[in-house]
Design an enzyme around this catalytic site. Structure first.
Site, PDB file in Angstrom:
ATOM      1  N   LYS A  53      39.433 -64.376  13.188  1.00  7.54           N
ATOM      2  CA  LYS A  53      39.130 -63.147  13.945  1.00  7.54           C
ATOM      3  C   LYS A  53      38.411 -62.150  13.040  1.00  7.54           C
ATOM      4  O   LYS A  53      37.406 -61.541  13.440  1.00  7.54           O
ATOM      5  CB  LYS A  53      40.423 -62.534  14.503  1.00  7.54           C
ATOM      6  CG  LYS A  53      40.967 -63.325  15.685  1.00  7.54           C
ATOM      7  CD  LYS A  53      42.381 -62.920  16.067  1.00  7.54           C
ATOM      8  CE  LYS A  53      42.901 -63.830  17.182  1.00  7.54           C
ATOM      9  NZ  LYS A  53      44.302 -63.620  17.524  1.00  7.54           N
ATOM     10  N   GLN A  97      49.208 -59.975  15.727  1.00  9.48           N
ATOM     11  CA  GLN A  97      49.240 -61.428  15.911  1.00  9.48           C
ATOM     12  C   GLN A  97      50.637 -61.912  16.305  1.00  9.48           C
ATOM     13  O   GLN A  97      51.613 -61.652  15.606  1.00  9.48           O
ATOM     14  CB  GLN A  97      48.775 -62.110  14.606  1.00  9.48           C
ATOM     15  CG  GLN A  97      48.647 -63.606  14.696  1.00  9.48           C
ATOM     16  CD  GLN A  97      47.551 -64.068  15.655  1.00  9.48           C
ATOM     17  OE1 GLN A  97      46.472 -63.503  15.718  1.00  9.48           O
ATOM     18  NE2 GLN A  97      47.841 -65.098  16.431  1.00  9.48           N
ATOM     19  N   ASP A 120      44.007 -56.933  23.244  1.00 12.52           N
ATOM     20  CA  ASP A 120      44.631 -58.194  23.667  1.00 12.52           C
ATOM     21  C   ASP A 120      44.936 -58.175  25.164  1.00 12.52           C
ATOM     22  O   ASP A 120      45.261 -59.212  25.747  1.00 12.52           O
ATOM     23  CB  ASP A 120      45.944 -58.402  22.898  1.00 12.52           C
ATOM     24  CG  ASP A 120      45.795 -59.433  21.791  1.00 12.52           C
ATOM     25  OD1 ASP A 120      44.842 -60.225  21.857  1.00 12.52           O
ATOM     26  OD2 ASP A 120      46.634 -59.435  20.873  1.00 12.52           O
TER      27      ASP A 120
END
Ligand code: NDP
Length: 287
Positions: A53, A97, A120
């Protein structure tokens, strides 16, 4: 043989497009878009995801702020960091994460992230907007990548029958909402859907999205020759090979189009993270 929906190539294209967009924005704005990535502990799989990422951000001209915290970080410390990032003007997106260690309540963390920086798309505010069919929702990256692939390959969606297998908050449900927003007729199935009914339900689908986490679950009896299959599953075999939820060997020769694993949905997920970050940035600099 089916049309292979090449997520890897498409992701490269989308990321290059985002890179161009960022270059143009950087020429007129005082700062680049910024993404904060938080990781707790050094789980090898999480480290691979986080590094890819950050690398993708750098390539697209997005500034990244990495926070690798110890695995025994307390919930309070993590909440303090999130509060700082929420008010940091350089940060447009905050990604924590998952999965998180046991001492951290995942829901509390998701709720603490400013919905405007929720790249997200997990915050109930964004989930709510999506369920209302609103375009302004920040949407979870994996299902967003699936829709982007269908659109880029010009797969007709309006009025089509879509079946989603799996109802997780990360994939199945947002996927169903996105298909609904595109005016598909949507059926969601899950582990309580009678086993005897599932193949027939799936056979009726024009678009079949599979997100269950069971290697090779979908076999020819679940398909029809006009079907487009999006395989979200990522499963590792004992030999270390990555395979999807669809038995690609037996299904690919008989359907209209299919995403491979690897090289399908996975690469698009990262591209959508960049897209969400730039969307959030555009809103912020326009304020
Ligand atoms: P979850 O385990 O959270 O959800 C799985 C879903 O599948 C549940 O809704 C479950 O039903 C349903 N299910 C399980 N068994 C069956 C069955 N026999 N018949 C019908 N439905 C069933 O997984 P995720 O949604 O997080 O992930 C799904 C897959 O996608 C995994 O392989 C994961 O690794 C992959 N993934 C890939 C990503 C990518 O970037 N490509 C990103 C995220 C996930 P119930 O709700 O009743 O338990």
């Amino acid at each position: 043989m089916a049309l292979i929906i090449d997520g890897k190539a498409l992701s490269r294209k989308v990321r290059a497009r985002i890179g161009e967009e960022v270059k143009e924005l950087n020429a007129v704005q005082e700062r680049a878009p910024g993404l904060a990535v938080i990781q707790l502990g050094e789980d090898p799989a999480s480290t691979i995801y986080v590094n890819s990422k950050i690398k993708a951000c750098t390539e697209a001209g997005i500034e990244s702020f990495g926070y690798i915290l110890k695995s025994d970080t307390s919930e309070e410390e993590l909440l303090t960091l999130i509060a700082e990032l929420n008010s940091d003007p350089r940060v447009d997106g905050i990604l924590c994460q998952l999965p998180l260690p046991d001492q951290i309540n995942e829901e509390k963390i998701i709720l603490a992230i400013d919905p405007d920086k929720d790249v997200d798309g997990f915050h109930p505010f964004n989930v709510g907007l999506l369920s209302m069919g609103k375009q302004e929702a920040l949407v979870a990256c994996t299902p967003l990548g699936c829709i982007e692939m269908l659109k880029e390959y010009k797969i007709p969606l309006r009025g089509k029958k879509a079946v989603v297998i799996g109802r997780s908050n990360i994939v199945g449900k947002p996927m169903a909402y996105l298909l609904l927003r595109e005016n598909c007729t949507v059926t969601i199935t899950h582990s309580h859907t009678p086993v005897a009914e599932l193949p027939e339900l799936c056979r009726q689908a024009d678009i079949l999205v599979v997100a269950i986490g069971k290697p090779g679950f979908i076999t020819p009896e679940y398909t029809n020759p006009d079907q487009v299959i999006i395989d979200v599953g990522i499963n590792r075999t004992r030999e270390g090979k990555i395979i999807g939820d669809v038995d690609f060997e037996s299904v690919a020769p008989i359907v209209h189009a299919i995403t491979p694993v690897p090289g399908g949905v996975g690469p698009m997920t990262i591209a959508m993270l960049l897209k969400n970050t730039v969307t959030s940035y555009r809103r912020r600099v326009a304020d």
